[in-house]
Motif scaffolding. Structure first.
Motif, PDB file in Angstrom:
ATOM      1  N   GLY A   1       0.772  -1.235   0.000  1.00 16.97           N
ATOM      2  CA  GLY A   1       0.000   0.000   0.000  1.00 16.97           C
ATOM      3  C   GLY A   1       0.799   1.278   0.000  1.00 16.97           C
ATOM      4  O   GLY A   1       0.218   2.352   0.144  1.00 16.97           O
ATOM      5  N   ILE A   2       2.129   1.207  -0.153  1.00 22.93           N
ATOM      6  CA  ILE A   2       2.948   2.425  -0.114  1.00 22.93           C
ATOM      7  C   ILE A   2       3.949   2.423  -1.259  1.00 22.93           C
ATOM      8  O   ILE A   2       4.738   1.490  -1.418  1.00 22.93           O
ATOM      9  N   PHE A   3       3.886   3.507  -2.029  1.00 19.76           N
ATOM     10  CA  PHE A   3       4.838   3.778  -3.091  1.00 19.76           C
ATOM     11  C   PHE A   3       5.551   5.079  -2.751  1.00 19.76           C
ATOM     12  O   PHE A   3       4.946   5.978  -2.163  1.00 19.76           O
ATOM     13  N   ILE A   4       6.823   5.199  -3.120  1.00 18.97           N
ATOM     14  CA  ILE A   4       7.600   6.427  -2.903  1.00 18.97           C
ATOM     15  C   ILE A   4       8.277   6.802  -4.214  1.00 18.97           C
ATOM     16  O   ILE A   4       8.758   5.933  -4.940  1.00 18.97           O
ATOM     17  N   GLY A   5       8.334   8.108  -4.451  1.00 21.73           N
ATOM     18  CA  GLY A   5       9.038   8.548  -5.639  1.00 21.73           C
ATOM     19  C   GLY A   5       9.259  10.034  -5.690  1.00 21.73           C
ATOM     20  O   GLY A   5       9.016  10.759  -4.732  1.00 21.73           O
ATOM     21  N   SER A   6       9.711  10.460  -6.854  1.00 12.45           N
ATOM     22  CA  SER A   6       9.980  11.871  -7.094  1.00 12.45           C
ATOM     23  C   SER A   6       8.716  12.568  -7.595  1.00 12.45           C
ATOM     24  O   SER A   6       7.659  11.947  -7.710  1.00 12.45           O
ATOM     25  N   GLN A   7       8.861  13.829  -7.913  1.00  8.74           N
ATOM     26  CA  GLN A   7       7.733  14.623  -8.414  1.00  8.74           C
ATOM     27  C   GLN A   7       7.047  13.892  -9.571  1.00  8.74           C
ATOM     28  O   GLN A   7       7.688  13.602 -10.574  1.00  8.74           O
ATOM     29  N   PRO A   8       5.747  13.583  -9.422  1.00  5.79           N
ATOM     30  CA  PRO A   8       5.072  12.854 -10.494  1.00  5.79           C
ATOM     31  C   PRO A   8       4.663  13.766 -11.649  1.00  5.79           C
ATOM     32  O   PRO A   8       4.225  14.895 -11.443  1.00  5.79           O
TER      33      PRO A   8
ATOM     34  N   LYS B   1      -3.355   6.047 -10.728  1.00  7.69           N
ATOM     35  CA  LYS B   1      -4.798   5.791 -10.634  1.00  7.69           C
ATOM     36  C   LYS B   1      -5.118   4.396 -11.166  1.00  7.69           C
ATOM     37  O   LYS B   1      -5.874   3.645 -10.553  1.00  7.69           O
ATOM     38  N   GLN B   2      -4.514   4.027 -12.289  1.00  7.19           N
ATOM     39  CA  GLN B   2      -4.749   2.708 -12.875  1.00  7.19           C
ATOM     40  C   GLN B   2      -4.260   1.586 -11.965  1.00  7.19           C
ATOM     41  O   GLN B   2      -4.828   0.497 -11.959  1.00  7.19           O
ATOM     42  N   LEU B   3      -3.205   1.850 -11.186  1.00  5.65           N
ATOM     43  CA  LEU B   3      -2.672   0.847 -10.256  1.00  5.65           C
ATOM     44  C   LEU B   3      -3.489   0.747  -8.971  1.00  5.65           C
ATOM     45  O   LEU B   3      -3.208  -0.097  -8.131  1.00  5.65           O
ATOM     46  N   GLY B   4      -4.469   1.632  -8.812  1.00  7.95           N
ATOM     47  CA  GLY B   4      -5.309   1.581  -7.627  1.00  7.95           C
ATOM     48  C   GLY B   4      -4.893   2.522  -6.514  1.00  7.95           C
ATOM     49  O   GLY B   4      -5.499   2.524  -5.441  1.00  7.95           O
ATOM     50  N   ILE B   5      -3.854   3.316  -6.736  1.00  7.60           N
ATOM     51  CA  ILE B   5      -3.464   4.307  -5.719  1.00  7.60           C
ATOM     52  C   ILE B   5      -4.619   5.285  -5.562  1.00  7.60           C
ATOM     53  O   ILE B   5      -5.229   5.714  -6.546  1.00  7.60           O
ATOM     54  N   GLN B   6      -4.931   5.602  -4.313  1.00 10.35           N
ATOM     55  CA  GLN B   6      -6.062   6.475  -4.052  1.00 10.35           C
ATOM     56  C   GLN B   6      -5.649   7.848  -3.535  1.00 10.35           C
ATOM     57  O   GLN B   6      -6.353   8.828  -3.770  1.00 10.35           O
ATOM     58  N   THR B   7      -4.519   7.915  -2.816  1.00 12.02           N
ATOM     59  CA  THR B   7      -4.121   9.185  -2.214  1.00 12.02           C
ATOM     60  C   THR B   7      -2.653   9.461  -2.478  1.00 12.02           C
ATOM     61  O   THR B   7      -1.811   8.582  -2.299  1.00 12.02           O
ATOM     62  N   VAL B   8      -2.374  10.698  -2.886  1.00  7.95           N
ATOM     63  CA  VAL B   8      -1.013  11.182  -3.081  1.00  7.95           C
ATOM     64  C   VAL B   8      -0.677  12.084  -1.907  1.00  7.95           C
ATOM     65  O   VAL B   8      -1.434  13.008  -1.586  1.00  7.95           O
TER      66      VAL B   8
ATOM     67  N   ARG C   1      -5.796   8.529   7.900  1.00  9.02           N
ATOM     68  CA  ARG C   1      -7.075   9.206   7.655  1.00  9.02           C
ATOM     69  C   ARG C   1      -7.503   9.225   6.195  1.00  9.02           C
ATOM     70  O   ARG C   1      -8.597   9.711   5.896  1.00  9.02           O
ATOM     71  N   THR C   2      -6.667   8.741   5.308  1.00  6.51           N
ATOM     72  CA  THR C   2      -7.001   8.762   3.885  1.00  6.51           C
ATOM     73  C   THR C   2      -6.947   7.349   3.327  1.00  6.51           C
ATOM     74  O   THR C   2      -6.225   6.492   3.837  1.00  6.51           O
ATOM     75  N   PRO C   3      -7.703   7.114   2.267  1.00  2.00           N
ATOM     76  CA  PRO C   3      -7.689   5.765   1.704  1.00  2.00           C
ATOM     77  C   PRO C   3      -6.381   5.468   0.977  1.00  2.00           C
ATOM     78  O   PRO C   3      -5.807   6.335   0.320  1.00  2.00           O
ATOM     79  N   GLY C   4      -5.915   4.255   1.135  1.00  2.00           N
ATOM     80  CA  GLY C   4      -4.738   3.799   0.425  1.00  2.00           C
ATOM     81  C   GLY C   4      -5.148   2.935  -0.729  1.00  2.00           C
ATOM     82  O   GLY C   4      -6.332   2.682  -0.914  1.00  2.00           O
ATOM     83  N   PRO C   5      -4.197   2.511  -1.467  1.00  2.00           N
ATOM     84  CA  PRO C   5      -2.760   2.725  -1.390  1.00  2.00           C
ATOM     85  C   PRO C   5      -2.375   4.189  -1.526  1.00  2.00           C
ATOM     86  O   PRO C   5      -3.101   4.990  -2.087  1.00  2.00           O
ATOM     87  N   HIS C   6      -1.175   4.485  -0.989  1.00  2.00           N
ATOM     88  CA  HIS C   6      -0.648   5.846  -0.969  1.00  2.00           C
ATOM     89  C   HIS C   6       0.597   5.965  -1.836  1.00  2.00           C
ATOM     90  O   HIS C   6       1.423   5.053  -1.855  1.00  2.00           O
ATOM     91  N   LEU C   7       0.714   7.111  -2.486  1.00  2.00           N
ATOM     92  CA  LEU C   7       1.927   7.487  -3.198  1.00  2.00           C
ATOM     93  C   LEU C   7       2.535   8.671  -2.452  1.00  2.00           C
ATOM     94  O   LEU C   7       1.917   9.729  -2.358  1.00  2.00           O
ATOM     95  N   LEU C   8       3.715   8.465  -1.852  1.00  2.00           N
ATOM     96  CA  LEU C   8       4.418   9.523  -1.137  1.00  2.00           C
ATOM     97  C   LEU C   8       5.465  10.093  -2.072  1.00  2.00           C
ATOM     98  O   LEU C   8       6.218   9.330  -2.682  1.00  2.00           O
TER      99      LEU C   8
END
Length: 142
Positions: A10-17, A26-33, A81-88
């Motif tokens: 449920g957690i992805f990390i990366g640079s400026q998208p 969105k296609q991968l199911g990530i819900q919150t950035v 407090r937010t739906p995951g998966p999350h992209l940080l």
């Protein structure tokens, strides 16, 4: 999403998208950035770009030279407090990795060295930054 790493469930990390990254997220199911950049670091609004792709958005401004323990708490609260998966993300992903690893360090009682090792295992050498290194040592010592 070549600029992002799947860190754990449920957690992805990366640079400026880029726009394409957000569409793929969105296609991968990530819900919150969760954006850890300071206002003005991006030429365009990260919130608008994220929202236009149907993703939730949270900004936790993290200044690399003014790190604070409350930012670890802010990230944990935002994720709870937010739906995951999350992209940080931030500019390079390092601030995102820093706060995520320090949250784990507090929960698991890691030493600074364990925290550095865990960060390296996900592709981030946080020891290279004097600010990050000092902050990790401060948080893990308490």
């Amino acid at each position: 999403m070549a600029n992002f790493k799947h860190i754990e469930d449920g957690i992805f990390i990366g640079s400026q998208p880029a726009q394409q990254d957000l569409k793929e997220a969105k296609q991968l199911g990530i819900q919150t950035v969760i954006d850890l950049r300071m206002p003005g670091e991006s030429a365009t609004s990260n919130e608008e770009a994220t929202s236009s792709n149907g993703l939730g958005y949270v900004n936790i401004p993290v200044n690399k030279t003014a790190l604070a323990a409350r930012q670890i708490d802010d990230l944990e609260r935002a994720m709870a407090r937010t739906p995951g998966p999350h992209l940080l993300h931030c500019a390079t992903g390092a601030r995102a990795a820093l706060l995520l690893m320090l949250g784990h360090a507090r929960q698991k009682k890691w030493t600074a060295e364990q925290t550095f090792d865990e960060a390296r295992s996900i592709g981030f050498n946080l020891e290279d930054s004097d600010n990050f290194s000092a902050f990790i040592r401060e948080i893990t010592a308490s």
